[in-house]
Design an enzyme around this catalytic site. Sequence first.
Site, PDB file in Angstrom:
ATOM      1  N   TYR A  64      24.447  51.800 -61.322  1.00 22.67           N
ATOM      2  CA  TYR A  64      24.051  51.196 -60.250  1.00 22.67           C
ATOM      3  C   TYR A  64      22.706  51.134 -59.918  1.00 22.67           C
ATOM      4  CZ  TYR A  64      27.290  49.325 -57.017  1.00 22.67           C
ATOM      5  OH  TYR A  64      28.506  48.352 -56.214  1.00 22.67           O
ATOM      6  N   GLU A  66      20.483  49.432 -57.523  1.00 22.73           N
ATOM      7  CA  GLU A  66      19.630  48.765 -56.261  1.00 22.73           C
ATOM      8  C   GLU A  66      17.731  49.398 -56.170  1.00 22.73           C
ATOM      9  OE1 GLU A  66      22.154  48.036 -53.122  1.00 22.73           O
ATOM     10  OE2 GLU A  66      23.940  48.010 -54.024  1.00 22.73           O
ATOM     11  N   ASP A 241      11.956  24.816 -60.402  1.00 23.56           N
ATOM     12  CA  ASP A 241      13.679  25.884 -60.845  1.00 23.56           C
ATOM     13  C   ASP A 241      13.427  25.188 -62.568  1.00 23.56           C
ATOM     14  OD1 ASP A 241      16.263  26.232 -62.021  1.00 23.56           O
ATOM     15  OD2 ASP A 241      17.595  25.870 -60.312  1.00 23.56           O
ATOM     16  N   THR A 270      18.059  30.521 -65.280  1.00 22.35           N
ATOM     17  CA  THR A 270      18.368  30.863 -65.823  1.00 22.35           C
ATOM     18  C   THR A 270      18.290  31.323 -67.564  1.00 22.35           C
ATOM     19  OG1 THR A 270      19.527  28.866 -66.854  1.00 22.35           O
ATOM     20  CG2 THR A 270      20.482  30.004 -65.005  1.00 22.35           C
ATOM     21  N   LYS A 273      20.437  29.183 -71.351  1.00 24.33           N
ATOM     22  CA  LYS A 273      20.157  27.982 -71.221  1.00 24.33           C
ATOM     23  C   LYS A 273      18.846  27.898 -72.451  1.00 24.33           C
ATOM     24  CE  LYS A 273      21.390  26.114 -67.138  1.00 24.33           C
ATOM     25  NZ  LYS A 273      21.480  26.611 -66.372  1.00 24.33           N
ATOM     26  N   ARG A 279      23.260  34.699 -70.227  1.00 18.49           N
ATOM     27  CA  ARG A 279      24.024  34.936 -68.693  1.00 18.49           C
ATOM     28  C   ARG A 279      23.574  35.371 -67.798  1.00 18.49           C
ATOM     29  NH1 ARG A 279      27.667  30.473 -69.256  1.00 18.49           N
ATOM     30  NH2 ARG A 279      27.284  30.081 -67.496  1.00 18.49           N
TER      31      ARG A 279
HETATM   32  N1  DSN Z   1      25.906  24.180 -64.691  1.00 17.04           N
HETATM   33  C1  DSN Z   1      24.600  24.081 -64.697  1.00 17.04           C
HETATM   34  C2  DSN Z   1      23.901  22.718 -65.993  1.00 17.04           C
HETATM   35  O1  DSN Z   1      25.867  22.463 -66.726  1.00 17.04           O
HETATM   36  O2  DSN Z   1      23.179  21.878 -65.936  1.00 17.04           O
HETATM   37  C3  DSN Z   1      23.507  23.859 -63.888  1.00 17.04           C
HETATM   38  O3  DSN Z   1      23.686  24.896 -63.362  1.00 17.04           O
END
Ligand code: DSN
Length: 478
Positions: A64, A66, A241, A270, A273, A279
């Site tokens: 943990y 925090e 974003d 994120t 991607k 992730r």
């Molecule tokens: N789920 C992602 C996507 O496929 O674009 C975005 O949150």
Amino acid sequence: MSRNAESTAFRSALEVVRGVEPRVADAIAAELADQRESLKLIASENYASPATLLAMGNWFSDKYAEGTVGRRFYAGCQNVDTVEALAAEHARELFGASHAYVQPHSGIDANLVAFWAILADRVESPALKKAQARQVNDLTEADWFALRRELGNQRMLGMSLDAGGHLTHGFRPNISGKMFDQRSYGTDPATGLIDYDRVAEAAREFKPLILVAGYSAYPRKVNFRIMREIADSVGATFMVDMAHFAGLVAGKVFTGDFDPVPHAHIVTTTTHKSLRGPRGGMVLCGPELADQVDRGCPMVLGGPLPHVMAAKAVALAEARRPDFADYAQRIVDNAQALADGLLRRGATLVTGGTDNHLVLIDVSGYGLTGRQAEQALLDSGIVTNRNSVPQDPNGAWYTSGIRIGTPALTTRGLGAAEMDATAELIHTVLSQTTPGTGPDGAASKAKYVLDPAVAESVGKQAADLLTPFPLYPAVDLG
Ligand code: DSN
């Protein structure tokens, strides 16, 4: 790491898991086999490196932590501090940001942290100020009521869902749509492009507290300098974003007006991607929002995931290497080759092409819904996802679009020639699929007819296309 070491590491890990619950070990092995065999065109997916994957499977998961580096609510966090500080340092250097917060577990979490930071910074509320100063004992019930009323109902202007915006930018199926009074800007119906004059007009009318840019299905660059000017003109905080295109920013494909970091007050992303990490999520900002952002956990996040922060540090270190810039450029080159191949064969593309990592096919040109097209492609070994197109007559469930992206196939090493071959396979499936009917003979938006021989032949060609580009070539599970 030597190729042998990678194989040994994954094999040994599976052997240990198999000793407890063999079905989990089997599922993990099956997932690798499935990913190796499918032509993965989901724009938001990728393949993280073995080093990134291995950094996640360890005892950091047991801790943990925090709080933030050096200021934890738990003892014994010295090693977590090391990996969190490393991940943040790599992120700051990679993106040229003055502050990086690497704890968010996902993109929605990163956006919630950003929303909190902006609300805490911007909302004029004596009760909030007392709460922020930790004078909570001075607050009456009426103060708390006022605080909740003032934090809710703030205004957010973001890109509309059917133009490619994201659920977390103020849309009803997400909590942001329930917290904020939201309005959206769309795209020009003739070109499919963002019309900055219309965005400015919407901002002048609506006077949002937050102007959000960023998308999950818009195939073009966004001019963040202009968006910042619009935000400034109405006193809005400008949030970007960049979850989908963070890899293109990291790889310096998007620079100048198209790099969000110098223009936005706060940037979320994120890490899994186009950035090709584990992730997770991340927030970048300047010093004025840093303190509020660092309150992310426990303000809106559960305990940080130190094993994932370790993997973020590894992936961000990889993204700082010179070959990542080459990878990022190849993502875009491949998307353009795919778009050109589809256009030459007669497909209709939203905006007529792409300048990022994704292409949005309007499959109504083939007489299909997105749902029919998605399933017919899947039957043929091509993994995509259906997506709304601007002003979509089929709504968000059936849709009229297929979104395809190149980060994953580019990681495997496929190039322009394979993208043209992929365009041929997609066109073959879509042009040979016809809408089906329901049990009552009525037209269906889900059912479709595709000769199984066509699906089989395309599936075989898709597999052949992948053969020279093995996935995780060093990993042999035996
Ligand atoms: N789920 C992602 C996507 O496929 O674009 C975005 O949150």
